[in-house]
Scaffold this motif. Sequence first.
Motif, short mmCIF file in Angstrom:
data_model
loop_
_atom_site.label_atom_id
_atom_site.label_comp_id
_atom_site.label_asym_id
_atom_site.label_seq_id
_atom_site.Cartn_x
_atom_site.Cartn_y
_atom_site.Cartn_z
N ARG A 1 -14.07 2.67 11.46
CA ARG A 1 -13.16 2.70 10.51
C ARG A 1 -13.72 2.65 8.60
N TYR B 1 6.28 -4.43 19.73
CA TYR B 1 8.05 -3.79 19.94
C TYR B 1 8.31 -3.71 17.96
N ARG C 1 -8.81 -10.64 16.81
CA ARG C 1 -8.17 -10.84 16.97
C ARG C 1 -8.75 -12.52 18.40
N ARG D 1 2.30 -11.06 13.84
CA ARG D 1 0.51 -11.25 13.52
C ARG D 1 0.40 -12.02 11.97
N ALA E 1 -8.78 -6.78 4.23
CA ALA E 1 -10.35 -6.37 3.92
C ALA E 1 -10.54 -5.82 5.59
N SER F 1 -10.42 -2.85 18.40
CA SER F 1 -11.01 -3.62 17.02
C SER F 1 -10.49 -4.86 16.21
N GLY G 1 -8.56 1.86 15.58
CA GLY G 1 -8.81 1.30 15.12
C GLY G 1 -10.70 1.37 14.33
N GLY H 1 -0.02 0.42 10.78
CA GLY H 1 1.24 0.84 10.95
C GLY H 1 1.50 2.32 11.75
N ARG I 1 -4.44 -3.91 2.97
CA ARG I 1 -4.27 -3.02 4.04
C ARG I 1 -4.52 -0.98 3.77
N ARG J 1 7.61 -5.66 13.45
CA ARG J 1 6.25 -5.30 14.43
C ARG J 1 6.76 -6.86 14.92
N LYS K 1 6.95 10.85 12.91
CA LYS K 1 8.36 11.45 14.48
C LYS K 1 8.20 10.10 15.46
N LYS L 1 -1.00 3.39 16.40
CA LYS L 1 -2.71 3.61 16.83
C LYS L 1 -2.21 2.35 18.12
N GLY L 2 -1.98 1.53 18.49
CA GLY L 2 -1.98 0.43 19.49
C GLY L 2 -1.25 0.71 20.50
N THR L 3 0.50 1.59 20.08
CA THR L 3 1.37 1.95 20.87
C THR L 3 1.21 2.64 21.41
P1 AP5 Z 1 1.25 -0.42 15.89
O1 AP5 Z 1 1.04 0.83 17.45
O2 AP5 Z 1 1.44 -1.72 15.87
O3 AP5 Z 1 0.58 0.32 15.18
P2 AP5 Z 1 -1.29 -0.30 14.70
O4 AP5 Z 1 -1.99 1.46 13.91
O5 AP5 Z 1 -2.12 0.52 15.67
O6 AP5 Z 1 -1.23 -0.72 13.24
P3 AP5 Z 1 -2.12 -2.15 13.45
O7 AP5 Z 1 -0.89 -3.08 11.74
O8 AP5 Z 1 -2.40 -2.15 14.72
O9 AP5 Z 1 -3.03 -1.50 12.41
P4 AP5 Z 1 -4.59 -1.23 11.78
O10 AP5 Z 1 -5.87 -0.67 11.74
O11 AP5 Z 1 -4.21 -2.09 10.22
O12 AP5 Z 1 -4.75 -3.03 12.48
P5 AP5 Z 1 -5.80 -3.62 13.21
O13 AP5 Z 1 -5.37 -4.98 14.14
O14 AP5 Z 1 -7.03 -2.19 13.71
O15 AP5 Z 1 2.90 0.18 15.63
C1 AP5 Z 1 3.58 -0.57 14.33
C2 AP5 Z 1 5.36 -0.63 14.45
O16 AP5 Z 1 5.45 0.45 14.69
C3 AP5 Z 1 5.13 -1.64 16.82
O17 AP5 Z 1 6.12 -2.42 15.70
C4 AP5 Z 1 5.41 -0.28 16.69
O18 AP5 Z 1 7.00 -0.56 18.02
C5 AP5 Z 1 6.05 0.95 15.80
N1 AP5 Z 1 6.01 1.81 15.69
C6 AP5 Z 1 4.88 2.27 16.41
N2 AP5 Z 1 4.90 3.54 16.39
C7 AP5 Z 1 6.15 4.83 16.08
C8 AP5 Z 1 7.62 5.60 15.90
N3 AP5 Z 1 6.80 6.69 16.44
N4 AP5 Z 1 8.46 5.11 15.64
C9 AP5 Z 1 8.86 4.04 15.41
N5 AP5 Z 1 8.10 2.63 15.41
C10 AP5 Z 1 7.33 2.73 15.71
O19 AP5 Z 1 -6.75 -4.65 12.53
C11 AP5 Z 1 -6.55 -5.52 12.05
C12 AP5 Z 1 -8.26 -6.11 11.31
O20 AP5 Z 1 -9.30 -6.62 11.83
C13 AP5 Z 1 -7.81 -5.03 9.95
O21 AP5 Z 1 -7.18 -5.37 8.69
C14 AP5 Z 1 -9.82 -5.32 9.59
O22 AP5 Z 1 -10.05 -6.93 8.73
C15 AP5 Z 1 -10.17 -6.11 11.10
N6 AP5 Z 1 -10.63 -4.80 11.50
C16 AP5 Z 1 -10.06 -3.62 12.80
N7 AP5 Z 1 -10.93 -2.88 13.25
C17 AP5 Z 1 -12.14 -3.35 12.25
C18 AP5 Z 1 -13.24 -2.66 11.68
N8 AP5 Z 1 -13.35 -1.09 12.92
N9 AP5 Z 1 -13.96 -2.61 10.91
C19 AP5 Z 1 -13.22 -3.52 9.62
N10 AP5 Z 1 -12.98 -4.77 9.88
C20 AP5 Z 1 -11.91 -4.21 11.25
#
Ligand code: AP5
Length: 224
Positions: free
Chosen positions: A87, A136, A36, A159, A57, A31, A84, A10, A170, A126, A201, A13-15
């Motif tokens: 990690r 969004y 997904r 999600r 996890a 990643s 991501g 959250g 997480r 999200r 911010k 990173k993606g944004t």
């Molecule tokens: P968003 O940009 O979506 O945040 P994010 O940092 O990308 O959050 P994720 O939930 O995607 O991170 P994650 O690391 O948990 O998931 P991932 O998919 O990598 O922003 C979030 C929300 O806030 C949005 O609604 C956005 O609009 C809003 N927002 C953004 N910036 C803002 C701001 N400044 N102010 C206000 N609002 C804002 O991983 C998922 C799973 O995959 C993991 O749990 C794990 O099981 C696996 N996995 C992935 N990568 C690995 C790896 N390298 N090793 C092992 N397992 C892995």
Amino acid sequence: MRVVLLGAPGAGKGTHCKRIVGKYGLLHLSSGDILRQERAAGTELGNQAQSYMDSGALVPDDLIVKMMAGAIAKSPESGFVLDGFPRTVNQAAELDESLASTDQKIDAVLNLDIDDAVVATRITGRRSCPECGAVYHIVNLKPKVEGICDNDGVELIQRPDDSLDVVKNRLKTYHQQTKAVVDYYKDNPDSPGVCGIDANKDADAVSVLVFEQLDTLVKTQSNI
Ligand code: AP5
Ligand code: MG
């Protein structure tokens, strides 16, 4: 330019990777997004990853490192931004080793710093487009029409790992296994260091900070 964007779930990173791609023409390699896609396609990797992702996890390093090495190998000359990954410290070391084998290295590491208290509202609010991947937020970054993607008119989804219980796990996983990656880059003499960005911010203010860092890097690289 090869960039790593670190940060808790959250943090944005993606944004911000999407905005970086728009400005600098890098390939966005998430990643989580790749996993997904593998799940949606019902591949063996997707099936192996499923239970880890659903519980919050980490998917085992060997699966992730192989998957990301394959994706990085196909990246364009302009470079990539990693979201991501890495990690774990092991993933970071494997990444460095694999890049070094082709005379490449990471040019910038940006760490999106966010307070734990902000994470839950970011993630539970999200909404994502299943078609184009646009992200969004129901309060902070609303689509023009509620529940509908601005880009393609497709209905937005949540999600499956964005429930409050899984978010708590997480975040725990992040503190136990991923935060150490920041120190790995800080302590490694061959790494470019870590640039901390205040991700509490609003998104546009965070973008200004991110672009400042990357603009400096682009200028430095063009002077070499
Ligand atoms: P968003 O940009 O979506 O945040 P994010 O940092 O990308 O959050 P994720 O939930 O995607 O991170 P994650 O690391 O948990 O998931 P991932 O998919 O990598 O922003 C979030 C929300 O806030 C949005 O609604 C956005 O609009 C809003 N927002 C953004 N910036 C803002 C701001 N400044 N102010 C206000 N609002 C804002 O991983 C998922 C799973 O995959 C993991 O749990 C794990 O099981 C696996 N996995 C992935 N990568 C690995 C790896 N390298 N090793 C092992 N397992 C892995
Ligand atoms: Mg993400």
